[in-house]
Design a protein around this motif. Structure first.
Motif, PDB file in Angstrom:
ATOM      1  N   VAL A   1      -1.936   3.474  -5.407  1.00  0.00           N
ATOM      2  CA  VAL A   1      -1.287   4.401  -3.998  1.00  0.00           C
ATOM      3  C   VAL A   1      -2.139   4.020  -2.599  1.00  0.00           C
ATOM      4  N   ILE A   2      -3.555   4.970  -3.257  1.00  0.00           N
ATOM      5  CA  ILE A   2      -4.047   4.906  -2.317  1.00  0.00           C
ATOM      6  C   ILE A   2      -5.116   4.079  -1.730  1.00  0.00           C
ATOM      7  N   ARG A   3      -5.499   3.429  -2.880  1.00  0.00           N
ATOM      8  CA  ARG A   3      -6.026   2.120  -2.021  1.00  0.00           C
ATOM      9  C   ARG A   3      -5.237   1.271  -1.239  1.00  0.00           C
ATOM     10  N   SER A   4      -3.694   1.204  -1.390  1.00  0.00           N
ATOM     11  CA  SER A   4      -3.261   0.718  -0.501  1.00  0.00           C
ATOM     12  C   SER A   4      -2.897   1.170   0.508  1.00  0.00           C
ATOM     13  N   ILE A   5      -3.122   2.628   0.770  1.00  0.00           N
ATOM     14  CA  ILE A   5      -3.184   3.435   1.995  1.00  0.00           C
ATOM     15  C   ILE A   5      -3.790   3.019   2.564  1.00  0.00           C
ATOM     16  N   ASN A   6      -5.233   2.824   1.704  1.00  0.00           N
ATOM     17  CA  ASN A   6      -6.606   2.878   2.344  1.00  0.00           C
ATOM     18  C   ASN A   6      -6.544   1.696   3.261  1.00  0.00           C
ATOM     19  N   ASN A   7      -5.335   0.651   2.712  1.00  0.00           N
ATOM     20  CA  ASN A   7      -5.556  -0.503   4.284  1.00  0.00           C
ATOM     21  C   ASN A   7      -5.249  -0.120   5.357  1.00  0.00           C
ATOM     22  N   LEU A   8      -4.069   0.548   5.516  1.00  0.00           N
ATOM     23  CA  LEU A   8      -4.069   0.914   6.360  1.00  0.00           C
ATOM     24  C   LEU A   8      -4.692   0.917   7.612  1.00  0.00           C
ATOM     25  N   LEU A   9      -4.317   0.331   8.943  1.00  0.00           N
ATOM     26  CA  LEU A   9      -5.021   0.367  10.354  1.00  0.00           C
ATOM     27  C   LEU A   9      -4.537   1.230  10.998  1.00  0.00           C
ATOM     28  N   GLU A  10      -3.276   0.963  11.105  1.00  0.00           N
ATOM     29  CA  GLU A  10      -2.829   2.809  11.580  1.00  0.00           C
ATOM     30  C   GLU A  10      -1.833   3.624  10.966  1.00  0.00           C
ATOM     31  N   LYS A  11      -1.322   4.423  12.123  1.00  0.00           N
ATOM     32  CA  LYS A  11      -0.369   5.175  11.354  1.00  0.00           C
ATOM     33  C   LYS A  11       0.661   4.685  10.282  1.00  0.00           C
ATOM     34  N   PHE A  12       1.277   5.037   9.454  1.00  0.00           N
ATOM     35  CA  PHE A  12       3.053   4.279   9.060  1.00  0.00           C
ATOM     36  C   PHE A  12       3.861   4.597   9.927  1.00  0.00           C
ATOM     37  N   HIS A  13       4.275   3.163  10.796  1.00  0.00           N
ATOM     38  CA  HIS A  13       5.235   3.318  11.686  1.00  0.00           C
ATOM     39  C   HIS A  13       5.706   1.864  11.854  1.00  0.00           C
ATOM     40  N   GLN A  14       5.777   0.671  10.655  1.00  0.00           N
ATOM     41  CA  GLN A  14       6.650  -0.278  10.714  1.00  0.00           C
ATOM     42  C   GLN A  14       7.887  -0.034  10.317  1.00  0.00           C
ATOM     43  N   SER A  15       7.879   0.517   9.401  1.00  0.00           N
ATOM     44  CA  SER A  15       9.529   0.715   8.460  1.00  0.00           C
ATOM     45  C   SER A  15       9.791   1.458   8.867  1.00  0.00           C
TER      46      SER A  15
END
Lengths: 688, 480
Positions: free
Chosen positions: A425-439
């Motif tokens: 999960v952390i590795r996934s979040i680490n990939n994020l470029l922006e804040k969570f906004h898509q979903s």
């Protein structure tokens, strides 16, 4: 009058949309009944209409890399757990020691447990609450330990937070295990090269409740308050001297810092807990997403956990259910009916795929009901709720092991699996470029992999609420018509026919004003020291009655004296139309703020609003139909009252006991008041 | 009406006047209570209350810049008038120990509100007297008695004082209270035919917020034709008849009335209009000189015009407010910007002439319609603007008694004003909504204002039609 007639005759051609409006208004009874029933049916259909979740943000890429957590990390974690549970020195020192051994920056955060305060105007006043805690004894000091790993590839502007609540006085086996999982992940993350966001591990002191510890730390992180008084106060305490010594302790060393350290804006937060009891069929993972006021984290966060849990680590992912509904017979029959309907539909056209099996329906309904209940109540389901107040997406992951954590043989395996999930999960979040906004942010969960989005769940609500404006319009039209006829002779009366509603609007305003006063009272009552819940509650009741009397004398008397002179029926109709329209405005407002509350409120209020009729008129009519209606009204009023009263009592008690915090009170309380205001008002309508 | 009913009416009026003062004092007390709330409930930072033009924080900033001998318009913070700086600036700095910040400023705004209400009340009384006398002169005695029953001046003043919008704007320290005061001064001066006062009000209102400039048309009409009256052709018909009558019958008893009607009929009196224009010129040059002295050291009047009127017209600040412009100009491409600026501002100007032609016999109502239009289409609207026109709406309570959709409008205003802060919260603080949520309420608000204008104008025209019908029926009766 001649002029009026000519004005009305002047419009023979009416546009179709206006004609439709007139049609709806003139058949308001049938239309409202139809809308209400279809609203309930649509509500029951929601589990069928739920969609499968999907990962919306491409950057997340969950599970694309192999897990790097090895047995070596796990054995380190095991050692850490043993030290934590068996060593003599204070547990937060142990934690800090281990953290700094991993080259993390360690800070202590001292806090006073926040006494629960009720802020009725919090929503409108400000987002940063400069709450100053006074008169708190030094003994009740909590210590959070926070370790920060600086990302080798990051610029220190973003961070991911891991939270493990634990009780330093008595570290339970579950808590120790959750700390162990977090430690294993943390020890891995301190060595990896791919980290682009800093990682904060917050070991929250939960002896005064998890939520207050986490929220105190967050408040310090996001909105520090500088007051001299508090610092002086803490310096005088003996305890705090002991704590300040901690930093200079010879063996807790180079990486311990005196001040508060920060690590950029938080992208997401995970609260990790391990269930104390074992005895489950398999290792499972419970997700708790609901924050205060029915706010939810971004759906993508849940999606990642669900995806990794199911596909990578083999946990069984669960969302809270209402277990009482699972066995209920009517829901099962309903599920059966829907199943057979779905089969019929599929036999007609194989492309219609809305049928689901009865058990699936029941499970979905139970989950949905619990999701709605906890959103509607507005109480956060865990310490992750504190993060949402600062717009950080957070969930609680509660891992339930197969065996009890105390006598676990395969503890290493359990830590490995849990750690791998968290790492993914952390590795996934680490990939994020922006804040969570898509979903989605606005959704209800019907299972861990199914959701009902805002576009779907608004339909039943709209259908439920739709009768209100229609009935209000028809009543308003009736009222103005009847006054026009009855007072045709005197011109003065006719002259105000368009503004007839003003009088009733005043009445409704007075009642609502009273409701507002009553809802503000607990805030002032809270200031009274040394009071028990029961006395507070009685004082509250007495004061509210008193304020009603005062309001009646100040504002009410001219209003109520004016009332009897007017024709009763028209007066009543306009009064009802004003109430219904205020109820409509209130419900739509609430649906924007907290959908679930509005939905539950609509289920209660709409029938009351539609059925209410003055008793006197019914008694005069003396037909069996009128009597039936009157009894119906009384019954509805009676049914609707106990929940309201129950909620009020519960609310008052919870408030004064100080179990819950924050601005959710504002909303829950305002809804209650609003409920009670409407109820009282309906009562007054019935008795006039 | 018989003499029996007249005494209770008088008594009622007296009672109402007593009530009036207690209600006025009550509203002041309410304001003071809210001012003493901690941080004024943060009203002064709400986008609905304070716009870039009316925010007190920006004013304090401008004053600070001026004190440190910089141009008050440096840094694009302050966009108001230099005269406001001299008036309110020192008050923003002064703090009284133990009292809330900006207490003195709030007191100024409270006083401004009360004075506005008093002026509305006085103007309403003047309008009412003129209207009932003009109704009597065309022979509709029962209507004139009807119109006397509702003291529309008091009603409008209380409506202005107790309107939640006014209270919020006053407590939120928005300078729109002073702008409103100047607009009302203009209207009162014109109703009372005091050319210097009206000219002062008009010049100051234009200087403060530019849009009241269009009020020059209703003010000139007011000076030219006198206050609101039924359509003029009715008087003409009536006089023709009277002249016929008096030619045959006795002359003496009707002489007084005839003189009165001559005044009514007197098509357009140029003298007060010229006087007004002269005073306006005088006042505006005076204001310009004062401003010039104030901003002398910092590149002069040109900069002032650029950062006040220029700021209003080019819509540089796109922070969200309850208007519709910010959203649109945030979306529009840069090379279309000037075109759309012209189109949007043209909207107001486009409607001026037709309305002036249609409603020229009711200049006060015309002014009301202009105010609604400009507060709907202005670049930085706030609730203070709606407070003004909702208060003025009360002046026409008698004429607008048959207005349709009044209840719908009321619920709409309540709903929108509650929904707007909630949507703002969802967008800014919770992060679950977005700008469209907030803009939706702005559109709803604009729609409500459009409905209000359309319905009030059509109700007024219907009222005129009714009067026309009654008089023609009467004339025919007399003739036959």
């Amino acid at each position: 009058m001649v002029e009026n007639d000519s004005v009305t005759e002047k419009k023979p051609r009416i546009r179709p949309i206006v004609r439709l409006g007139f049609f709806l208004i003139s058949h308001s009874n049938y239309v409202s009944l139809l809308c209400f029933l279809s609203g309930i049916v649509a509500l029951l259909l929601l589990p069928i209409l739920a969609n499968n979740t999907y990962i919306s943000e491409n950057a997340l890429m969950p599970g694309s890399a192999n897990s790097m957590l090895s047995t070596q990390h796990v054995s380190h974690a095991n050692k850490f757990i043993n030290d934590l549970t068996h060593s003599d020195i204070e547990s937060h020192k142990t934690v800090a020691q281990y953290m700094s051994a991993l080259d993390a920056e360690v800070t202590y955060h001292k806090f006073y447990p926040q006494l629960n305060q009720f802020h009725p105007l919090h929503f409108f006043t400000s987002s940063d609450s400069g709450i100053i805690s006074k008169n708190i004894s030094c003994s009740s000091l909590g210590i959070n330990v926070a370790g920060i790993i600086r990302a080798p590839r990051g610029d220190g502007k973003e961070a991911i937070v891991l939270v493990t609540p634990y009780n330093p006085k008595k570290v339970g086996p579950g808590e120790a295990l959750s700390l162990g999982i977090a430690y294993s992940v943390f020890s891995l993350l301190s060595r990896v090269t791919w980290l682009a966001k800093d990682v904060i591990w917050l070991v929250a002191d939960s002896q005064y409740g998890e939520y207050s510890a986490v929220s105190a730390w967050l408040r310090e992180y996001q909105a520090p308050v500088f007051h001299e008084a508090e610092i002086v106060n803490s310096e005088t305490c003996n305890d705090s001297i002991a704590i300040s010594e901690l930093g200079q302790n010879p063996y807790s060393d180079r990486n311990s810092y005196g001040g508060f350290r920060r690590a950029g804006t938080m992208a997401a937060a995970l609260v990790i807990k391990v269930d104390e009891q074992g005895n489950h069929h398999e290792d499972s993972l419970n997700i708790y997403p609901e924050a205060s006021n029915g706010q939810m984290p971004n759906l993508d966060l849940i999606n990642i956990v669900n995806y990794l849990g199911v596909h990578k680590t083999g946990f069984r992912i669960k969302v809270k259910k209402m277990f009482s509904l699972l066995g209920s017979r009517w829901l099962n029959t309903l599920g059966g009916i829907f199943e057979s309907l779905g089969q019929i539909a599929r036999s007609l056209n194989p492309q219609w795929k809305f049928g689901i099996s009865a058990t699936e329906y029941v499970e979905g309904a139970a989950t949905l009901a619990s999701s709605m209940y906890s959103q509607g109540l507005g109480v956060p389901t865990g310490s992750h709720g504190a993060f949402r107040d600062y717009q950080v997406d957070a969930i609680t992951l509660k891992i339930s092991p197969k065996d009890s954590p105390t006598k676990m043989i395969r503890r290493n395996d359990f830590i490995l699996r849990g750690g791998r999930l968290i790492e993914g999960v952390i590795r996934s979040i680490n990939n994020l470029l922006e804040k969570f906004h898509q979903s989605f942010f606005l959704y209800l969960l019907s299972s861990s992999s199914k959701y009902v989005s805002v576009g779907v769940y608004m339909i039943p609500f709209a259908l439920l609420v739709a009768p209100l404006p229609i009935v209000a319009a028809s009543l308003h039209a009736d009222a103005s018509k009847s006054t026009l006829q009855s007072t045709y002779s005197s011109e003065v009366e006719v002259s105000h026919k368009s503004w007839k509603w003003l009088n009733s609007a005043r009445k409704v305003l007075v009642i609502h004003l009273w409701g507002a006063v009553v809802s503000l009272l607990p805030y002032f009552l809270y200031q009274i020291p040394n009071s028990t819940p029961t006395t507070n509650f009685t004082v509250w009741g007495i004061l509210s009655a008193f304020s009603l009397i005062i309001l009646y004398f100040i504002l009410g008397s001219p209003i109520f004296e004016a009332a009897p002179s007017q024709p009763e029926k028209g007066e009543w109709a306009s009064l009802k139309s004003v109430t219904i329209s205020t109820a409509f405005i209130g419900l739509s407002l609430m649906s924007v703020i907290n959908f679930a509350t509005a939905e539950i409120g609509a289920l209660l209020i709409v029938p009351i609003c539609l059925m209410a009729r003055p008793l006197k008129l019914d008694a005069q009519a003396r037909s069996w139909r009128a009597l039936l209606r009157a009894t119906c009204n009384l019954a509805l009023g009676f049914i609707a009252f106990p929940p309201v009263a129950y909620f009020l009592v519960k609310g008052a008690f919870e408030d004064f006991n100080g179990t819950n915090v924050g601005d959710y009170w504002n909303w829950v309380e305002s809804l209650w008041t609003w409920n009670s205001a409407t109820y009282l008002y309906v009562e007054s309508v019935e008795l006039t | 009406m018989s003499t029996k009913t007249e005494t209770p009416v008088k008594k009622k009026n007296q009672k109402k006047i007593q009530c009036f003062w207690s209600w006025v004092i009550g509203s002041v007390i309410l304001r003071l209570i809210i001012i003493y709330f901690p941080k004024n409930l943060n009203l002064s930072s709400r986008p609905e209350v304070s716009t870039p033009l009316t925010s007190i924080r920006r004013l304090a900033e401008g004053y600070w810049l001026k004190q440190s001998s910089m141009s008050p318009y440096a840094g694009s913070m302050y966009h108001g008038s230099p005269l406001l700086l001299t008036l309110l600036g020192p008050l923003t700095v002064k703090r009284i120990e133990g009292q809330p910040d900006h207490l003195l400023c709030s007191l100024v705004f409270v006083i401004a509100d009360v004075v506005t209400a008093m002026l509305i009340c006085a103007a309403g009384k003047k309008l009412q007297a003129a209207y009932s006398s003009s109704l009597q002169s065309i022979g509709l005695h029962h209507l004139s008695e009807d119109s006397d029953i509702l003291p529309s001046g008091d009603f409008a003043a209380l409506l202005y004082l107790w309107n939640p919008f006014t209270i919020v704007a006053c407590v939120g320290l928005s300078t729109s209270a002073i702008e409103n005061l100047m607009v009302v001064v203009t209207l009162y001066g014109a109703c009372a035919r005091l050319a210097p006062l009206a000219a002062f009000g008009w010049v100051m209102a234009t200087h403060l917020s530019l849009y009241p400039a269009i009020l020059i048309i209703p003010v000139i009409l007011l000076f030219g034709y006198g206050p609101d009256a039924p359509p003029r052709k009715l008087f003409r018909q009536r006089t023709n008849l009277e002249v016929d009558d008096s030619a045959s019958g006795d002359r003496s008893c009707l002489e007084d009335e005839l003189v009165n009607e001559k005044r009514m009929l007197n098509v357009f009196s140029w003298r007060p209009v010229v006087l007004f224009l002269f005073w306006a010129l005088l006042w505006s040059s005076y204001v310009l000189v004062l401003c010039g002295i104030y901003v002398q050291q910092h590149s002069g009047l040109q900069e002032m015009f650029k950062s006040t009127y220029g700021f209003i017209l080019t819509i540089q600040d796109l922070s969200p407010n309850i208007g519709v412009f910010w959203y649109f100009f945030a979306e529009v491409f840069d090379f279309f910007r000037s075109f759309f600026l012209i189109v949007f501002h043209g909207n107001i100007l486009l409607m001026i002439l037709p309305l002036a032609l249609r409603l020229n016999h009711r200049p006060c109502f015309l002014a009301f319609v202009y105010i609604v239009l400009s507060s709907m289409l202005k670049s930085y609207p706030s609730v203070g603007d709606s407070a003004l026109y909702l208060g003025l709406l009360g002046l026409f309570a008698y004429e607008l008694k048959d207005m349709q959709f009044s209840f719908f409008l009321f619920s709409g205003y309540v709903g929108v004003s509650l929904l707007s802060p909630v949507m703002h919260n969802l967008w800014i603080w919770r992060g679950t909504g977005n700008a469209n949520f907030y803009f939706a309420t702005a559109i709803g608000y604009a729609c409500l204002q459009i409905i209000l204008v359309v319905e009030s104008v059509s109700a007024m025209l219907n009222h005129d039609r009714m009067i026309t019908k009654l008089t023609t029926a009467k004339l025919q009766n007399v003739k036959s």
